[in-house]
Design a protein around this motif. Sequence first.
Motif, PDB file in Angstrom:
ATOM      1  N   ILE A 185      36.251  32.377  31.893  1.00  0.00           N
ATOM      2  CA  ILE A 185      35.981  30.648  31.789  1.00  0.00           C
ATOM      3  C   ILE A 185      37.278  30.365  31.968  1.00  0.00           C
ATOM      4  N   VAL A 232      25.174  30.657  32.447  1.00  0.00           N
ATOM      5  CA  VAL A 232      26.578  30.862  31.625  1.00  0.00           C
ATOM      6  C   VAL A 232      26.167  29.967  30.024  1.00  0.00           C
ATOM      7  N   LEU A 241      35.295  29.460  37.167  1.00  0.00           N
ATOM      8  CA  LEU A 241      34.689  30.848  36.400  1.00  0.00           C
ATOM      9  C   LEU A 241      34.795  32.096  37.518  1.00  0.00           C
ATOM     10  N   LEU A 301      33.679  35.429  37.971  1.00  0.00           N
ATOM     11  CA  LEU A 301      32.430  36.259  37.182  1.00  0.00           C
ATOM     12  C   LEU A 301      32.124  37.365  37.818  1.00  0.00           C
TER      13      LEU A 301
END
Lengths: 192, 190
Positions: free
Chosen positions: A37, A74, A185, A187
């Motif tokens: 992040i 998240v 982000l 991920l």
Amino acid sequence: MKFKRAAFAAPLAATLMSVPAVAADYKIDTENAHAAISFRIKHLGFSWLTGRFDKFTGTFSYDEKNPDASKVKVDIDTASVDTNLALRDKHLRAADLLDTDNFPKATFESTSIKTTAPGKAVVTGNLTLHGVTKQISFNAEHVGGGKDPWGGYRDGFTGTTELTLADFGIKRDLGPAAKTVELTLDLEGVRQ
Amino acid sequence: MLIRDTSEGYGLISRLFHWLMAVVIVAMFILGVWMVGLDYYSPYYNSAPDIHRSVGMILLFALILRWLWRIGNPKPTDEDLSPLERKASWGVHWGFYVLLFALLVSGYLISTADGDPISVFGWFDVPSVVQARGLETPAGKIHRILAYATIALAVVHSLAALKHHFFDKSTVLTRMWSGPNQSSEKDRHE
């Protein structure tokens, strides 16, 4: 025999696929840090300053056939902010910025996902930051997915949004060029 | 003029340590409180903390030297104090050493938490010894508490000195300013 079995299997497979597919659940791979992040904000309007939140956890569900049914959540430990300078990180945690004593957690939970192009979507959801919950939208992209070399199955995404700090009650004046911050982000999730 | 301390009073070195550090510590407190409130666009936003850090490191060395000087010299008498006052003054004096040491070390830890050294006015660097993720934030909180505690102790110390001077007619304040000779000579002439 082989043909027969195939003939039997094909409609079965078709039936299974026509059933509204159940999205697979993924755990974001923070353990081995295949997720990040990060944020960047303009310094004086002269350059980009980048930082990260090093501690967070999250899950998402993803269905390749019906990406709009996907979900993502998240949880971020705000005190884990890291801009590669201890003094600045200390200030970011202090009361006039992230105020991590009072707001140790930030969360994002998606509420709707709209595919805009193959592999691309706008992910809308609620971001709670600095105790303020606001709806924001990420421009997200499916980076890739498939079997990993170690017997698991992974999918990865990237998404970027822009936040206005004052919207989240962060009033510290960092200058006219630093009213907003870009949040990204990245991920990668392991299918559970 | 005596350099070393005697049982009568403080020599030049101890008196210089006392008054110079007193002025610098109070100035550092004011500088510290002022600089943490500075706007990002203040011209002093970077220079004020640089000065604060540099002076802090010099104070840390001075405190260690002062402590060595203290234990290497006779302790001036405090027999004109009551037993309770003597205990209190012992507590305040050593309290200063402990508080100041912790205060200076906590300040050092804020600036060196991620491995960066502290540059003392660009003359030399004090290297980082302890690195820990996020250490700067608890160190900063402790630094703030200890700074206020130090100033509180300084107020107690000053009030006590004034009380001894004006109410008890004691020489503790004058001997810290002008040394043992004058006062002890005066005592002898009386």
